[in-house]
Motif scaffolding. Structure first.
Motif, PDB file in Angstrom:
ATOM      1  N   PRO A 729      -0.823   0.851  -2.584  1.00 21.68           N
ATOM      2  CA  PRO A 729       0.447   1.519  -2.907  1.00 21.68           C
ATOM      3  C   PRO A 729       1.665   0.650  -2.628  1.00 21.68           C
ATOM      4  O   PRO A 729       2.716   0.838  -3.269  1.00 21.68           O
ATOM      5  CB  PRO A 729       0.415   2.768  -2.012  1.00 21.68           C
ATOM      6  N   LYS A 730       1.578  -0.275  -1.693  1.00 26.27           N
ATOM      7  CA  LYS A 730       2.738  -1.097  -1.356  1.00 26.27           C
ATOM      8  C   LYS A 730       3.120  -2.053  -2.485  1.00 26.27           C
ATOM      9  O   LYS A 730       4.242  -2.565  -2.516  1.00 26.27           O
ATOM     10  CB  LYS A 730       2.466  -1.899  -0.086  1.00 26.27           C
ATOM     11  N   LEU A 731       2.193  -2.284  -3.408  1.00 28.10           N
ATOM     12  CA  LEU A 731       2.485  -3.216  -4.498  1.00 28.10           C
ATOM     13  C   LEU A 731       2.927  -2.507  -5.776  1.00 28.10           C
ATOM     14  O   LEU A 731       3.193  -3.165  -6.790  1.00 28.10           O
ATOM     15  CB  LEU A 731       1.238  -4.060  -4.806  1.00 28.10           C
ATOM     16  N   VAL A 732       2.963  -1.187  -5.746  1.00 24.02           N
ATOM     17  CA  VAL A 732       3.222  -0.429  -6.977  1.00 24.02           C
ATOM     18  C   VAL A 732       4.595  -0.755  -7.548  1.00 24.02           C
ATOM     19  O   VAL A 732       4.732  -1.061  -8.748  1.00 24.02           O
ATOM     20  CB  VAL A 732       3.077   1.083  -6.715  1.00 24.02           C
ATOM     21  N   ASP A 733       5.649  -0.663  -6.772  1.00 19.51           N
ATOM     22  CA  ASP A 733       7.004  -0.810  -7.295  1.00 19.51           C
ATOM     23  C   ASP A 733       7.224  -2.170  -7.937  1.00 19.51           C
ATOM     24  O   ASP A 733       7.721  -2.265  -9.077  1.00 19.51           O
ATOM     25  CB  ASP A 733       8.022  -0.581  -6.186  1.00 19.51           C
ATOM     26  N   SER A 734       6.898  -3.244  -7.197  1.00 14.88           N
ATOM     27  CA  SER A 734       7.144  -4.586  -7.731  1.00 14.88           C
ATOM     28  C   SER A 734       6.251  -4.873  -8.935  1.00 14.88           C
ATOM     29  O   SER A 734       6.708  -5.460  -9.934  1.00 14.88           O
ATOM     30  CB  SER A 734       6.921  -5.642  -6.645  1.00 14.88           C
ATOM     31  N   THR A 735       4.991  -4.446  -8.876  1.00 16.29           N
ATOM     32  CA  THR A 735       4.089  -4.699 -10.002  1.00 16.29           C
ATOM     33  C   THR A 735       4.544  -3.937 -11.238  1.00 16.29           C
ATOM     34  O   THR A 735       4.553  -4.472 -12.363  1.00 16.29           O
ATOM     35  CB  THR A 735       2.649  -4.297  -9.625  1.00 16.29           C
ATOM     36  N   GLU A 736       4.894  -2.676 -11.057  1.00 10.64           N
ATOM     37  CA  GLU A 736       5.338  -1.857 -12.182  1.00 10.64           C
ATOM     38  C   GLU A 736       6.571  -2.461 -12.848  1.00 10.64           C
ATOM     39  O   GLU A 736       6.672  -2.499 -14.088  1.00 10.64           O
ATOM     40  CB  GLU A 736       5.631  -0.443 -11.686  1.00 10.64           C
ATOM     41  N   LEU A 737       7.511  -2.978 -12.053  1.00 15.77           N
ATOM     42  CA  LEU A 737       8.723  -3.572 -12.604  1.00 15.77           C
ATOM     43  C   LEU A 737       8.406  -4.825 -13.417  1.00 15.77           C
ATOM     44  O   LEU A 737       8.898  -4.999 -14.540  1.00 15.77           O
ATOM     45  CB  LEU A 737       9.705  -3.899 -11.468  1.00 15.77           C
ATOM     46  N   MET A 738       7.564  -5.706 -12.858  1.00 18.28           N
ATOM     47  CA  MET A 738       7.261  -6.946 -13.566  1.00 18.28           C
ATOM     48  C   MET A 738       6.410  -6.700 -14.804  1.00 18.28           C
ATOM     49  O   MET A 738       6.595  -7.349 -15.851  1.00 18.28           O
ATOM     50  CB  MET A 738       6.543  -7.918 -12.614  1.00 18.28           C
ATOM     51  N   VAL A 739       5.456  -5.745 -14.736  1.00 17.39           N
ATOM     52  CA  VAL A 739       4.658  -5.403 -15.912  1.00 17.39           C
ATOM     53  C   VAL A 739       5.567  -4.867 -17.014  1.00 17.39           C
ATOM     54  O   VAL A 739       5.395  -5.200 -18.209  1.00 17.39           O
ATOM     55  CB  VAL A 739       3.568  -4.381 -15.542  1.00 17.39           C
ATOM     56  N   SER A 740       6.534  -4.082 -16.642  1.00 23.05           N
ATOM     57  CA  SER A 740       7.470  -3.541 -17.626  1.00 23.05           C
ATOM     58  C   SER A 740       8.199  -4.665 -18.353  1.00 23.05           C
ATOM     59  O   SER A 740       8.359  -4.626 -19.584  1.00 23.05           O
ATOM     60  CB  SER A 740       8.461  -2.606 -16.933  1.00 23.05           C
TER      61      SER A 740
END
Length: 823
Positions: A729-740
């Motif tokens: 869960p700690k990687l969700v925000d940064s990963t979601e932003l970069m994938v976007s």
């Protein structure tokens, strides 16, 4: 010698053979001593040998012993008159030195031998000789010790009729009277040897059997060297008087004039012999540390009682230095200290390894700045105090005050490398001008030897630094695989060569393994290797297929020149697809060890031609693998042995690679040890081993996205859900932003094919976005008014690593994030 004691016999009697005396008393007879080295050449020829064989020492040394001790014929059998015994005993006719002496001179016997022979002397016709031969063992060059005596002189002294027989032999024990005398005095007739060597020879003589003469079947008399004791003492006293006069600078009295001239000649000869001996004992190795020890040990105790060796800091480190005159800031390392004092006396006060400068008022500074020896006949209390003042909390005065000191520079090619401090005990004769000259010559020879060792060490350091800089530092763990490597420089043809290995990170969690070998050795080969290795890394980052990469590398090698050829093996491991893709350019095939059954095999690859040949096609081969399989790639230096088919080495490689091991490092060491690359190897060796662990399907998530803007939101959703399923869960925000950002760019530039999104959980979290546009994106510096250019800036800021590469259908943009530590 008569039935009384030796002390009661007249001098002329003692000077002959006393062995005929009391059948059990020690016999004193003049002995010739000859030492033969391992090449069968004479290395020592005593004064007694010169007298017995009428051949001077300078004509005997270095000549084959068999040429100097030839038997010209059989000993005569001359029976005496009626009632007389045969003085010689019965000897059969023979040619050559005979079975005993001949075998001994030729090195054919491993036990002592004794006998009689009629030898040809240079000026004395044939000499009836009694001889004893001792085979010598140990670290020295000496192979055989021969003791010889004049049998005719023995008979003349004591009368032929008094003996039943005269035969040399051995006593297997040493409790005869006079046994200790040999042990004490034999070193005196071996003056050209060190104390340790002569003691070793005497110990072997006493162990193998004491030399004896047999006069009857029951009487055996030990033989000890006779020196003409009274005459010897008188001559020594005359020489000492002449020496005192010479040392004091006074004219030598007329009655001692011959002794003085002989003494000067002997002193010069002794110093030349000493310098020659020192020259032969130093420089046996180009190892700097060993050379330093050799130089120190060569002068103690024969020339001095204490020898301290100091070298410049840069010399010890194997570095270059300014050849200008040293100054008071120059650091000098004490690298060796040899002495005859009681053990430990110098260790705490002047320990080896200490570095220090020397003040300008000291004789040491004078020596190293002038490059000339400095002689101090006696170190005074004042000088001792001045020298001791530089040693904090240590009183060196008791070690140096009152001693004679000679400081000699160690220099080569007009540069001072260091100096030696030589000290003699107060009771020993002080250093004089002749010693100053001898010391200067000694230091000059030692300086050249040390400089050769220094230059060799410097070149070794340069070569090793160059080699280390060209070899990669591969992490032990890459995506889906563990890696271990070994590099062994050539031991006979140079420290550097053209062998290399590498492991390159590729997109899609793949890894490229490379092993190559530039033909030849030396700096040119290493430079060529560096160019090819850099080219392989660059082309691997472009994700070229293996065959195409070798094709491009071959073209590059031809552009660089036609001087060098190289072999190369290139493999790409895909841990998700569980396959290897390999191409070969004239290299030996790799070994694959199957985890399922432990079976190993040489992979059958098209050999191809070496890099640099040109115009030869290369072919890529696909090999399926399973998790746990091991890939072994090496250069031919590991398996090739001169005079042996390389197939034997490859078979041994397969066998040793399959051997179970606790770790990858142990597995590499097993291969190295089995193929015996540590001894006699002429070529350098590169070895790379990879355990192909693979990536589990549960750790891979893939999606196909329609190139529509609405798919960007779907991409964020599936990534968020997958990371929660993986417990990240700690990687969700940064990963979601970069994938976007990446999916948005892919949708904008895609033409017709779906956009591929993949997440891979391994040592890191890998995210890849692929589309069918071949133009690679670049990182831009977006201005406030720009609508585009910020997406990759966001990825560059948040990601651990990111990159782009071309694929067969378009391009791939990827990034990695560090996984949180598991509790």
């Amino acid at each position: 010698m008569d039935r009384g004691t030796e002390r009661d016999a007249p001098p002329e009697r003692r000077a002959g053979d006393g062995a005929a005396a009391e059948r059990g008393g020690a016999g004193r007879i003049p002995l010739a001593v000859v030492v033969v080295d391992r090449d069968g050449l004479v290395s020592h020829w005593s004064t007694g040998a010169r007298r017995l064989f009428s051949l001077p020492k300078e004509d005997a040394l270095g000549r084959p012993a068999a040429d100097l001790l030839p038997v010209t014929g059989a000993l005569p059998e001359e029976p005496g008159g009626p009632g007389e015994e045969e003085p010689y005993g019965a000897y059969a006719a023979y040619d050559g030195p005979g079975p005993g002496l001949g075998a001994s001179l030729g090195g054919g016997l491993s036990y002592p031998a004794a006998g009689r022979a009629r030898l040809a002397a240079a000026d004395a016709g044939r000499v009836d000789v009694l001889w004893w031969a001792y085979p010598l063992v140990g670290p020295g060059r000496e192979r055989l010790l021969v003791l010889a005596a004049d049998a005719d002189g023995l008979l003349r002294t004591d009368g032929a009729g008094t003996f039943e027989r005269i035969a040399p032999g051995f006593a297997l024990h040493t409790d005869f009277p006079g046994s200790e005398d040999l042990a004490r005095r034999l070193p005196e007739i071996l003056p050209s040897m060190s104390v340790g060597d002569s003691a070793r020879i005497v110990a072997q003589v006493l162990e193998l059997g004491y030399p004896v003469l047999e006069f009857s079947q029951n009487d055996r008399v030990p033989v000890t060297p006779d020196w003409g004791v009274p005459r010897r003492i008188e001559r020594r006293e005359r020489r000492e008087r002449a020496a005192r006069a010479l040392a004091a600078g006074e004219p030598v009295p007329e009655e001692l004039r011959d002794e003085g001239e002989d003494l000067e000649y002997a002193a010069v000869r002794e110093r030349l012999e000493f310098l020659n001996e020192v020259s032969s004992r130093i420089g046996t190795s180009l190892d700097l540390s060993r050379t330093i020890v050799e130089v120190s040990k060569a002068v103690v105790p024969r020339f001095t009682d204490v020898a301290g060796t100091y070298l410049r800091e840069q010399v010890v480190a194997g570095e270059g230095f300014d050849e200008g005159v040293p100054d008071t800031t120059t650091l000098w390392h004490r690298v060796a200290l040899e002495h005859t004092d009681e053990p430990g006396r110098w260790d705490d006060v002047v320990p080896v390894g200490e570095a220090m400068p020397f003040p300008a008022h000291t004789p040491f500074f004078q020596c190293m700045t002038t490059g000339e020896p400095v002689l101090v006949p006696r170190v005074s209390e004042e000088m001792g105090h001045a020298i001791a003042s530089q040693f904090e909390k240590r009183d060196i005065r008791p070690l140096i005050t009152g001693r004679s000191m000679l400081v000699v520079p160690l220099k080569a090619r007009h540069a001072v490398l260091g100096f030696m401090i030589l000290l003699r005990h107060p009771e020993r004769q002080v250093f004089n001008d002749m010693d100053r000259v001898t010391g200067a010559e000694l230091a000059a020879r030692a300086g050249l030897v040390l400089d050769n060792a220094r230059m060799y060490t410097y070149q070794e350091n340069v070569a090793e630094t160059l080699q280390d800089s060209m070899l990669p530092h591969i992490p032990p763990r890459m995506a889906g695989c563990d890696i271990a490597t070994r590099y062994l420089p050539g031991t006979l043809l140079g420290r550097i060569g053209g062998d290399w290995f590498d492991a390159v990170k590729l997109p899609g969690a793949r890894t490229a393994f490379v092993v190559g070998d530039v033909m030849g050795h030396g700096l040119n080969s290493a430079a060529m290797m560096g160019q090819l290795r850099t080219a392989v890394q660059t082309m691997a980052a472009l994700d070229l297929p293996p065959a195409q990469l070798l094709r491009n590398l071959d073209d590059l090698a031809q552009r660089l020149g036609d001087t060098y050829l190289a072999t190369c093996l290139y493999a790409v491991y895909d841990p998700i697809a569980s396959e290897l893709r390999l191409a070969n350019a004239g290299h030996i095939p790799p070994v694959l060890v199957r985890a399922a059954d432990g079976r190993s095999e040489l992979l059958d690859l098209p050999t191809g031609a070496p890099i640099g040949v040109g115009g030869v096609p290369f072919e890529t081969v696909r090999v399926p693998v399973e998790p746990g399989d091991r890939l072994v790639m090496c250069t031919d230096g590991l398996v090739e042995v001169r005079g042996e088919d390389i197939g034997v080495g490859l078979a041994t490689l397969c066998e040793s690679a399959a051997h179970p091991a606790a770790s990858m490092d142990d597995a590499c060491d097993t291969i190295i040890r089995t193929l015996n690359t540590q001894g006699g190897r002429k070529d350098d060796v590169a070895l790379l081993m990879a355990r192909l662990g693979g990536i589990e399907p549960d750790d891979v998530a893939e999606w196909r996205l329609v190139p529509e803007p609405s798919e960007v939101g779907r991409a964020r959703a599936v990534v968020r859900e997958q990371l929660h399923d993986w417990g990240l869960p700690k990687l969700v925000d940064s990963t979601e932003l970069m994938v976007s950002e990446l999916v948005t760019n892919a949708v904008l530039h895609s033409h017709a094919r779906p956009v591929a999104l993949r997440l891979v959980r391994g040592d890191t979290l890998l995210c890849e976005v692929e589309d069918d546009d071949h133009e690679l994106p670049t990182l831009l510096d977006a201005r406030p008014a720009d609508e585009f250019g910020r997406g990759l800036r966001v990825v560059s800021t948040l990601a651990r690593q990111w990159g782009t590469s071309r694929t067969t259908t378009g391009k791939s943009v990827w990034f990695e994030l560090t996984l949180p530590r598991r509790r």
